[in-house]
Design an enzyme around this catalytic site. Structure first.
Site, PDB file in Angstrom:
ATOM      1  CD  GLN A  99      -1.125  -0.300   3.719  1.00 29.32           C
ATOM      2  OE1 GLN A  99      -1.416   0.622   4.464  1.00 29.32           O
ATOM      3  NE2 GLN A  99      -1.607  -1.534   3.867  1.00 29.32           N
TER       4      GLN A  99
ATOM      5  CG  HIS B 181      -0.465   5.689   3.723  1.00 30.03           C
ATOM      6  ND1 HIS B 181      -1.587   4.889   3.724  1.00 30.03           N
ATOM      7  CD2 HIS B 181       0.447   5.055   4.504  1.00 30.03           C
ATOM      8  CE1 HIS B 181      -1.359   3.829   4.481  1.00 30.03           C
ATOM      9  NE2 HIS B 181      -0.136   3.901   4.944  1.00 30.03           N
TER      10      HIS B 181
ATOM     11  CD  GLU C  75       1.827   3.397   8.104  1.00 31.42           C
ATOM     12  OE1 GLU C  75       2.275   2.257   7.914  1.00 31.42           O
ATOM     13  OE2 GLU C  75       0.622   3.697   7.956  1.00 31.42           O
TER      14      GLU C  75
ATOM     15  CG  HIS D 169       4.320   0.951   3.483  1.00 40.85           C
ATOM     16  ND1 HIS D 169       3.801   2.112   2.946  1.00 40.85           N
ATOM     17  CD2 HIS D 169       3.471   0.606   4.495  1.00 40.85           C
ATOM     18  CE1 HIS D 169       2.713   2.461   3.600  1.00 40.85           C
ATOM     19  NE2 HIS D 169       2.482   1.567   4.545  1.00 40.85           N
TER      20      HIS D 169
ATOM     21  NE  ARG E 187      -6.228  -2.227   1.404  1.00 40.56           N
ATOM     22  CZ  ARG E 187      -7.046  -1.306   1.886  1.00 40.56           C
ATOM     23  NH1 ARG E 187      -7.694  -0.509   1.048  1.00 40.56           N
ATOM     24  NH2 ARG E 187      -7.235  -1.178   3.192  1.00 40.56           N
TER      25      ARG E 187
END
Length: 412
Positions: A96, A98, A133, A259, A278
Site C-alpha cells: 500500500q 498513502h 506512520e 510498503h 493498495r
C-alpha cells in the site's frame, strides 16, 4: 489520567499468539492483528472512569479545549490527531501507499462530489488527511519499504531466470531516467498475466531454497507469495527493498512510499486517517490510475530510525507534527520520570510493570496496558519496565527525571 480499554482488530493477517503473549492471556485461536489506542471512530478506546467507560472520541468532543489543549485544538481541530497501535503480523499485509495532504484533500473532494459513499469498497479517500506512520519493532520485524534502484531491481529479477521478466529488466537497465524506469515497470507489474505471476512465484520459491546472493531476500518474498497465492502484487513487491528491524528500531513511512509489513510485533503510530491506496497482496479494491498518481518513483535508501535521548525519554524523530513517539524505561529503585505535555498523551507499557501517578490518582500498567492523560496533565512514571508515549509535539518541555519523587510514592 485514566486507564484505557482497547479494541483488538482480528484481521486475517494477525498473529494468534503475539498479542496474547504480550498481554499475558491465553490465545483463543483467532488472529489478533492490532490493538488500537486512540479516538479513531472506527474503534475508539474507552476511558475508564468512576461513572463508567466512555469512548475517548466522545470525551474529547465534550470538552475539546480541556482535553486537547489550545495548541492542538488550533492546529488540528477538535480531534486527537494520532492513532497508536500494537501491531502483530504473522502474514504480509497489503502492499500500500498513502497520499500527502494535498492529494488527500483533492481525492476526498472529488469522491464526495461524485457521491461515493464513505463505506463503499471502491472508495479511495475516507477523509481529507494524510497518513504518515511510524513502526517500532518490539522483536524481530520484517517488511518491504520503498523502491530498489532500477539497477538493483534488474539484478534481483534477473536472478529468477524467468523469460517473461527479461523485457522489464532491459527497461530498468536502459531507461535514462530512474523515476520513469521504475514507473514503467511498476505500472506493467500491476496487471501481469496469471502465467507470469505463477512462473515468478515458482522461481522465488526455488531461489529461497538456494544459496545464492539474494537467498535471504527471496525467502521473505516467498513468504509473501505463499500468503497470497496468485496475487499480482508479488511482482510489485519484488521491486521494493526488504527491511529487517531489531527490537527498538523504527521505520518512518511518508506519503507516496509503497510498503508492506510482513511479520513481527511492533508499536505503530500514525496520523488519524483511513486513506490507503493498495498496490496488491489483497482482495480489496486497487485503483491503478489513482495509485500511480500518488506513488513516489524514487529510490532513496531505507533509513532505520533509532531513538535520540531527550532527557529521560528516547524520542523517535519524525518529520511531521501529527504525532511524537518516545520510549521511557524505568528500573526498580530508580528515580521517577515526570512527563509534562501541553498536548494529550497515551502511554502503553510494552515490558514489565510500571506505575503512572497523576493529579487524579495512580494507574498501574502491565505489558499491553495503556492510559490516557489530557493536555497539561503531568504524569510520573516509576516501576520496572518500558513504555511508549504518543503525544503531539507542540514545542513545550516534555520530560525530566525528578529524583525527589521516589518510586511508588504518592502522586505529587
Amino acid at each position: 489520567m485514566e486507564p484505557l480499554v482497547n479494541t483488538v482488530r482480528p484481521y486475517a493477517w494477525g498473529s494468534t499468539t503475539a498479542l496474547p503473549g504480550l498481554l499475558g492471556v491465553a490465545p483463543d485461536g483467532r488472529p489478533q492483528a492490532e490493538l488500537w489506542m486512540g479516538a479513531h471512530p472506527g474503534a475508539p478506546s474507552l476511558v475508564r472512569r468512576p461513572e463508567g467507560d466512555l469512548p475517548l472520541d466522545a470525551v474529547i468532543e465534550a470538552a475539546p479545549a480541556a482535553e486537547l489543549g489550545d495548541a492542538v485544538l488550533r492546529r488540528f481541530g477538535a480531534r486527537l490527531p494520532f492513532l497508536l497501535k500494537l501491531l502483530a503480523a504473522d502474514a504480509p499485509l497489503s502492499l500500500q501507499v498513502h497520499p500527502d495532504l494535498a492529494q488527500a484533500a483533492v481525492g476526498f473532494r472529488i469522491e464526495n462530489a461524485a457521491a461515493v459513499p464513505l463505506d463503499a469498497p471502491h472508495r479511495n479517500y475516507r477523509d481529507d488527511n494524510h497518513k504518515p506512520e511510524m513502526v517500532v519493532a518490539l522483536g524481530e520485524f520484517e517488511g518491504l519499504c520503498g523502491f530498489r534502484t532500477p539497477g538493483e531491481c534488474a539484478g534481483l529479477l534477473s536472478a529468477l531466470r524467468v523469460a517473461g521478466l527479461d523485457p522489464h529488466c532491459v527497461a530498468l537497465r536502459t531507461h535514462p531516467e530512474e523515476e520513469e524506469a521504475l514507473r514503467a515497470v511498476f505500472s506493467a507489474f500491476l496487471a501481469p498475466s496469471p502465467a507470469l505471476v505463477a512462473a515468478v512465484a515458482e522461481a522465488v520459491a526455488r531461489e529461497a531454497r538456494s544459496d545464492g546472493p539474494h537467498q535471504k531476500d527471496f525467502a521473505l518474498y516467498d513468504r509473501v507469495a505463499r500468503a497470497h497465492p496468485g496475487d499480482a502484487g508479488l511482482l510489485a513487491a519484488l521491486m521494493l527493498r526488504t527491511v529487517r528491524l531489531a527490537p527498538g528500531e523504527g521505520l518512518f513511512l511518508g506519503a507516496g512510499v509503497p510498503h508492506a509489513y510482513v511479520r513481527g510485533l511492533a508499536v505503530e503510530i500514525m496520523a488519524a486517517s483511513d486513506n490507503v491506496l493498495r498496490c496488491g497482496l489483497t482482495a480489496k479494491h486497487v485503483d491503478t490510475a489513482e495509485l500511480l498518481r500518488v506513488v513516489r518513483f524514487d529510490a532513496p535508501p531505507v533509513r532505520v530510525v533509532r531513538p535520540a535521548p531527550d532527557g529521560p525519554e528516547e524520542v523517535y524523530p519524525a518529520p511531521v507534527d501529527d504525532f511524537r513517539l518516545s520510549r521511557v524505561r524505568v528500573a526498580e529503585g530508580g528515580p521517577a520520570v515526570v512527563l509534562d505535555a501541553t498536548a494529550p498523551h497515551i502511554l502503553v507499557c510494552t515490558r514489565g510493570r510500571v506505575r503512572l501517578s497523576g493529579p487524579r490518582g495512580v494507574v498501574p500498567l502491565g505489558a499491553g496496558g495503556s492510559a490516557y492523560a489530557p493536555a497539561g496533565e503531568r504524569v510520573a512514571v516509576d516501576g520496572d519496565g518500558e513504555l511508549y508515549r504518543a503525544t503531539v509535539d507542540t514545542g513545550a518541555p516534555r520530560a525530566r527525571v525528578d529524583a525527589s519523587i521516589h518510586p511508588y510514592s504518592e502522586a505529587p
